[in-house]
Motif scaffolding. Sequence first.
Motif, PDB file in Angstrom:
ATOM      1  N   THR A   1      19.295  66.187  84.441  1.00 40.46           N
ATOM      2  CA  THR A   1      18.196  66.542  83.206  1.00 40.46           C
ATOM      3  C   THR A   1      19.208  66.635  81.575  1.00 40.46           C
ATOM      4  N   GLY A   2      18.398  66.788  80.784  1.00 38.97           N
ATOM      5  CA  GLY A   2      18.619  67.063  79.690  1.00 38.97           C
ATOM      6  C   GLY A   2      18.506  68.420  79.059  1.00 38.97           C
ATOM      7  N   PRO A   3      19.545  69.031  78.456  1.00 39.69           N
ATOM      8  CA  PRO A   3      19.807  67.462  76.967  1.00 39.69           C
ATOM      9  C   PRO A   3      21.543  67.198  77.822  1.00 39.69           C
ATOM     10  N   ALA A   4      22.085  65.844  77.749  1.00 37.85           N
ATOM     11  CA  ALA A   4      22.796  65.978  78.700  1.00 37.85           C
ATOM     12  C   ALA A   4      23.141  63.918  76.584  1.00 37.85           C
ATOM     13  N   ILE A   5      24.417  64.029  76.877  1.00 37.21           N
ATOM     14  CA  ILE A   5      24.982  62.396  76.276  1.00 37.21           C
ATOM     15  C   ILE A   5      25.354  61.795  77.233  1.00 37.21           C
ATOM     16  N   VAL A   6      25.363  60.795  77.346  1.00 36.09           N
ATOM     17  CA  VAL A   6      26.411  60.270  78.225  1.00 36.09           C
ATOM     18  C   VAL A   6      26.891  58.380  77.587  1.00 36.09           C
ATOM     19  N   GLU A   7      28.473  59.265  77.386  1.00 35.98           N
ATOM     20  CA  GLU A   7      29.306  57.912  76.614  1.00 35.98           C
ATOM     21  C   GLU A   7      29.769  57.024  76.966  1.00 35.98           C
ATOM     22  N   GLY A   8      29.587  55.865  77.114  1.00 38.15           N
ATOM     23  CA  GLY A   8      30.351  54.767  77.608  1.00 38.15           C
ATOM     24  C   GLY A   8      30.838  53.482  76.949  1.00 38.15           C
ATOM     25  N   ALA A   9      31.651  52.525  77.747  1.00 34.19           N
ATOM     26  CA  ALA A   9      32.406  51.512  77.357  1.00 34.19           C
ATOM     27  C   ALA A   9      31.169  51.078  76.027  1.00 34.19           C
ATOM     28  N   GLU A  10      29.926  50.633  76.223  1.00 38.54           N
ATOM     29  CA  GLU A  10      29.148  49.519  75.505  1.00 38.54           C
ATOM     30  C   GLU A  10      27.960  50.872  74.404  1.00 38.54           C
ATOM     31  N   SER A  11      27.639  51.513  75.547  1.00 44.62           N
ATOM     32  CA  SER A  11      26.140  52.367  74.324  1.00 44.62           C
ATOM     33  C   SER A  11      26.516  53.639  74.363  1.00 44.62           C
ATOM     34  N   THR A  12      26.153  54.774  73.439  1.00 46.28           N
ATOM     35  CA  THR A  12      25.634  56.011  74.116  1.00 46.28           C
ATOM     36  C   THR A  12      24.201  55.986  74.357  1.00 46.28           C
ATOM     37  N   VAL A  13      23.757  57.033  75.420  1.00 43.09           N
ATOM     38  CA  VAL A  13      22.424  57.897  75.715  1.00 43.09           C
ATOM     39  C   VAL A  13      22.633  59.005  75.729  1.00 43.09           C
ATOM     40  N   VAL A  14      21.016  59.095  74.608  1.00 41.16           N
ATOM     41  CA  VAL A  14      21.573  60.938  74.227  1.00 41.16           C
ATOM     42  C   VAL A  14      20.088  61.197  75.240  1.00 41.16           C
ATOM     43  N   VAL A  15      19.969  62.214  75.604  1.00 39.88           N
ATOM     44  CA  VAL A  15      18.805  62.598  76.747  1.00 39.88           C
ATOM     45  C   VAL A  15      18.544  64.391  76.253  1.00 39.88           C
ATOM     46  N   ARG A  16      17.759  63.655  75.664  1.00 41.59           N
ATOM     47  CA  ARG A  16      16.749  65.197  75.090  1.00 41.59           C
ATOM     48  C   ARG A  16      16.513  65.984  76.488  1.00 41.59           C
ATOM     49  N   PRO A  17      16.082  67.196  75.990  1.00 36.61           N
ATOM     50  CA  PRO A  17      16.144  68.155  76.945  1.00 36.61           C
ATOM     51  C   PRO A  17      14.858  68.185  77.621  1.00 36.61           C
TER      52      PRO A  17
END
Length: 94
Positions: A60-76
Amino acid sequence: MASRRSVLIGLGSLVAGGGALLGTGAFTTVTAERPVHFDGAVRDTRVYQREQLPAAGSFTGPAIVEGAESTVVVRPEQSVQVDEYGSLIVEVQS
């Protein structure tokens, strides 16, 4: 009552062949924690490396997922499931 919808975020081929722990559901891949602003408040936010997320896991958020092609922001208020292909399915409340 708020409705919910799911958003599929692909790139599964990067994760499926990587070092993911299949079927564990446990995330031990937090690489950092950062202060991030959400709706005017600062929240300590976990940072994950996309290629290290295990298939069939969830968080569950909050979280940030960093990848080679993108970054995903997961809200709380959002939750994420990783499918067997490594795609992220984000549950969004609207």
